[in-house]
Design an enzyme around this catalytic site. Structure first.
Site, mmCIF file in Angstrom:
data_model
loop_
_atom_site.group_PDB
_atom_site.id
_atom_site.type_symbol
_atom_site.label_atom_id
_atom_site.label_comp_id
_atom_site.label_asym_id
_atom_site.label_seq_id
_atom_site.Cartn_x
_atom_site.Cartn_y
_atom_site.Cartn_z
ATOM 1 N N GLU A 224 19.471 41.858 51.904
ATOM 2 C CA GLU A 224 19.751 42.650 53.101
ATOM 3 C C GLU A 224 18.688 43.725 53.344
ATOM 4 O OE1 GLU A 224 23.795 44.034 52.628
ATOM 5 O OE2 GLU A 224 24.593 42.149 53.380
ATOM 6 N N GLU B 17 27.076 35.515 52.742
ATOM 7 C CA GLU B 17 28.130 36.391 52.208
ATOM 8 C C GLU B 17 29.185 36.630 53.270
ATOM 9 O OE1 GLU B 17 26.923 40.247 50.836
ATOM 10 O OE2 GLU B 17 25.124 39.473 49.879
HETATM 11 C C1 GAL Z 1 26.698 43.289 51.018
HETATM 12 C C2 GAL Z 1 25.771 43.193 49.809
HETATM 13 C C3 GAL Z 1 26.495 42.666 48.588
HETATM 14 C C4 GAL Z 1 27.793 43.389 48.403
HETATM 15 C C5 GAL Z 1 28.609 43.262 49.667
HETATM 16 C C6 GAL Z 1 29.965 43.902 49.573
HETATM 17 O O1 GAL Z 1 26.176 44.104 52.006
HETATM 18 O O2 GAL Z 1 24.710 42.320 50.108
HETATM 19 O O3 GAL Z 1 25.663 42.826 47.462
HETATM 20 O O4 GAL Z 1 27.550 44.717 48.119
HETATM 21 O O5 GAL Z 1 27.922 43.869 50.718
HETATM 22 O O6 GAL Z 1 30.694 43.743 50.751
#
Ligand code: GAL
Length: 697
Positions: A164, A320
């Site tokens: 990110e 994710e």
């Molecule tokens: C994202 C990040 C992950 C984790 C996740 C939690 O932004 O890439 O590593 O922290 O949020 O929601």
């Protein structure tokens, strides 16, 4: 004009991940947080859940390189071999989003400095200064070591650079950044004279005589030159992108596997994804629901549509999302039964061919222990686990969707540079927020069941019947010419207030506000008339002229009065017809909504803020011009389609607690999960979904 948004510079991975003939399912896997005995249990459970891809090593720099230049890759060797042995593919991370303690100790001046001068410390995660040579060097070194060792490992099918970019910090005001910013400015502007002209430095006596005197736009007594700040936002994005490119190229020297980095489409203001999309081999995205928003499925859809657009329509990866609540919002609302599957399938319907989560197993320690996971703290006897297993089965059932494309008749303009500029201080009204307008127009289109792409204002817009410009504050002359051509050749363009105000240097267009769009819209803005907080006005819709130009006909919405707020313009008609007039407010009786025929198309302008319901009244005649119509489905039903040569796939999601129907399905429609034939209409159970295959149309 800009070329197609997504053009990878490396090998063309239209064929998906090498050796993977499936939708991908899985998540971030951080086994270094657990004793190795747990790994065996992990892979067994992954098989049970249908997991076929995991992202590994994203935050592992401190373990992989415990001391500068000293590598310890043994555990990663064992892990990759274990995963490979169980047929689970790996998306291998480069750990550069979280440099180890030794890095910050050895290179203290590589720490990020905020705008107010705070030096950010260690003990969390996050970027070092993207412009510091020691960071770039260390990042490329660890990336090269990983690529050399695992570049052709049979489990590795994808590289996941960093994490990110732009979060949790993006702008850096350190001395290293200032040096790099000056270098960047020299390249962009060529000479100090050009820089002084572009920034309008004669205002407030800011003229620069030496390059060394030009600095980062740190906190100052009053607001800092907006053109300087806009350039700094561009520079920051370029600095981050240069970090990605350096790592990507280090990987490519040793590996032929595709390279991605996980975007935060619509959630990270620091990155101009049109640029980034051209540099990755496969576009991937992370998305988290806004818990406070009870209709957060709309924001999800927006992010997915933006990601697909950045990918140029090609399938993309959701790297994710969460199985249930996250841990970083104020109130981390848990997902209700069925919600996780609907979220996942909305991404799938909007073009994602990978459905992944953060993270596989919930962490016991650290900052994210209250974040949901595929395998929650409650273990395999939990509802979340059962739904994770079910989703794995569903994805196996619908696997033939992979590669099918989404088609959209409507595009919303999205230009990060314009958003950066509009977000600066001292604008006519703090209530004129670009994101609010984008969300409102998108929500209207979502409710009307019209699938929407996002487009850069300089790209080819001819595929779209309707283009909406909800917030094009900064619009270059080239972009305006592109939009004008689009209208002339038959398109329908709808422009919302506070658009086409400034050029790329945040300087007001010659000819005044809306200047370069006056031909397309047949109207000019003489003066902005922002409203007081809470003040409202009315807009009365009138009959619009017939499309043949002869006589006036009743268009949908004629006679309706809707409420607006935030804004009005003092408009000067230059050929446009008045479709709506203000009732009350500072421009009482004057034009509020206009429609202009130019060539074969139509340019619409709306000069106040209408909420999502009032937008229905505005959009009815606009849809008419564009030959579009709302789907007529219930508001809580979301239907998206993906098209293959011989089939169309209908993903239907029911966000309500009542059974819903999708009518008018063609003969030969089949439910991909149950295999049942569907005749005429499909029922969707409360809070449930259907994924259907119909013959191609
Ligand atoms: C994202 C990040 C992950 C984790 C996740 C939690 O932004 O890439 O590593 O922290 O949020 O929601």
């Amino acid at each position: 004009m800009r070329s197609a948004p997504h053009r990878p510079v490396g090998p063309d991975y239209t064929g998906w991940l090498p050796g993977v003939d499936d939708l991908c399912y899985g998540g971030d896997y951080n086994p270094e947080q657990w004793p190795e005995e747990v790994w065996e249990q992990d892979v067994t459970l992954m098989r049970e859940a249908g997991v076929n891809l995991v992202s590994v090593g994203i935050f592992s720099w401190a373990l992989l390189e415990p001391r500068e230049g000293e590598l310890d890759l043994g555990w990663l060797d064992r892990l990759l071999d274990l995963l490979h042995g169980h047929g689970i593919k790996v998306d291998l991370g480069t750990p550069t989003a979280s440099p180890p303690a030794w890095f910050f100790h050895t290179y203290p001046d590589a720490r990020v400095v905020t705008r107010d001068g705070t030096v950010l410390g260690f003990g969390s995660r996050g970027m070092a200064s993207p412009s510091h040579p020691a960071y770039r060097e260390a990042a490329v070194r660890i990336t090269t070591a990983l690529a050399e060792r695992y570049g052709d490992h049979p489990a590795v099918v994808l590289w996941h650079v960093h994490n990110e970019y732009g979060a949790p910090v993006s702008e850096d005001y350190s001395p290293a950044s200032a040096t790099a910013f000056r270098r960047w400015l020299r390249e962009r502007h060529g000479s100090l004279d050009a820089l002084n002209a572009a920034w309008g430095t004669r205002f407030w006596g800011q003229v620069y005589g030496e390059w060394e005197h030009v600095g980062v736009p740190a906190a100052a007594p009053s607001i800092v030159n907006p053109a300087q700040r806009l350039d700094f936002a561009r520079f920051t994005d370029d600095a981050l992108l240069a970090c990605f490119v350096a790592e990507r190229d280090a990987i490519r020297a040793h590996s032929d596997r595709p390279v991605t980095t996980n975007f935060m489409a619509a959630a990270c203001p620091a990155t101009d994804l049109w640029k980034w999309g051209r540099e990755v081999d496969i576009v991937s995205n992370d998305h988290y629901l806004t818990a406070a928003d009870p209709r957060n499925q709309v924001g999800l859809a927006l992010a997915a549509d933006l990601t697909r657009s950045v990918a140029g329509g090609k399938p993309w990866m959701l790297l994710e999302h969460s199985t249930s609540g996250v841990n970083w919002q104020e109130r981390n609302v848990a997902k209700r039964p069925g919600e996780m599957a609907r979220n996942a399938l909305s991404h799938l319907g909007r073009g994602a061919d990978a459905i992944m989560f953060f993270q596989w197993r919930a962490s016991r320690s650290g900052a994210e222990k209250f974040h949901s996971a595929m395998l929650p703290h409650a273990g395999t006897s939990s509802r979340v686990w059962r739904e994770v297993v079910e989703l794995g089965e569903t994805l196996r059932g619908v696997r033939e969707v992979r590669g099918a494309r989404v088609h959209a008749d409507v595009a919303i303009l999205w230009d990060q540079e314009s958003f950066w500029a509009q977000d600066l201080e001292w604008r006519p009204s703090v209530d004129a927020r670009h994101r609010e307008r984008v969300d409102a127009f998108y929500d209207r289109l979502w409710r009307d069941g019209l699938t929407t792409d996002f487009a850069h204002p300089e790209q080819d817009l001819s595929p779209y019947r309707l283009v909406v410009a909800p917030a094009s504050y900064l619009l270059t002359a080239d972009a305006a010419a592109n939009l004008t051509r689009y209208v002339e050749s038959g398109g329908t363009l709808l422009v919302s207030f506070f658009s086409a105000v400034v050029d790329e240097h945040d300087a007001v267009h010659p000819g005044g506000f809306l200047g370069p769009l006056r031909r397309a819209l047949g109207v000019a803005v003489e003066e902005f008339l922002p409203l007081r907080a809470g003040e409202t006005l009315g807009v009365r819709f009138e009959a619009a002229p017939g499309t043949d130009g002869a006589g006036r006909v009743d268009t949908p919405g004629t006679g309706a009065v809707v409420r607006g707020d935030v804004w009005a313009d003092d408009l000067a008609l230059e050929g446009a017809d008045v479709v709506g007039r203000f009732v009350g407010g500072p421009a009482d009786g004057a034009p509020a909504v206009t429609r202009h025929r130019l060539g074969a198309g139509t340019g619409w302008y709306v000069s106040t803020r209408l909420d999502v319901d009032a937008l229905a009244t505005l959009l009815a005649p606009v849809y008419d011009d564009a030959g579009l119509a709302p789907s007529g489905l219930a508001t809580d039903v979301e239907v998206v389609r993906r098209h293959a040569d011989d089939a169309q796939y209908v993903v239907a999601l029911n966000h309500s607690d009542a059974e819903q129907k999708v009518p008018d399905l063609p003969d030969g429609t089949v439910d991909l999960v149950s295999g049942d034939r569907v005749v005429g209409a499909a029922t969707i159970p409360p809070a449930g979904f259907r994924v259907l295959r119909s013959p191609a149309r």
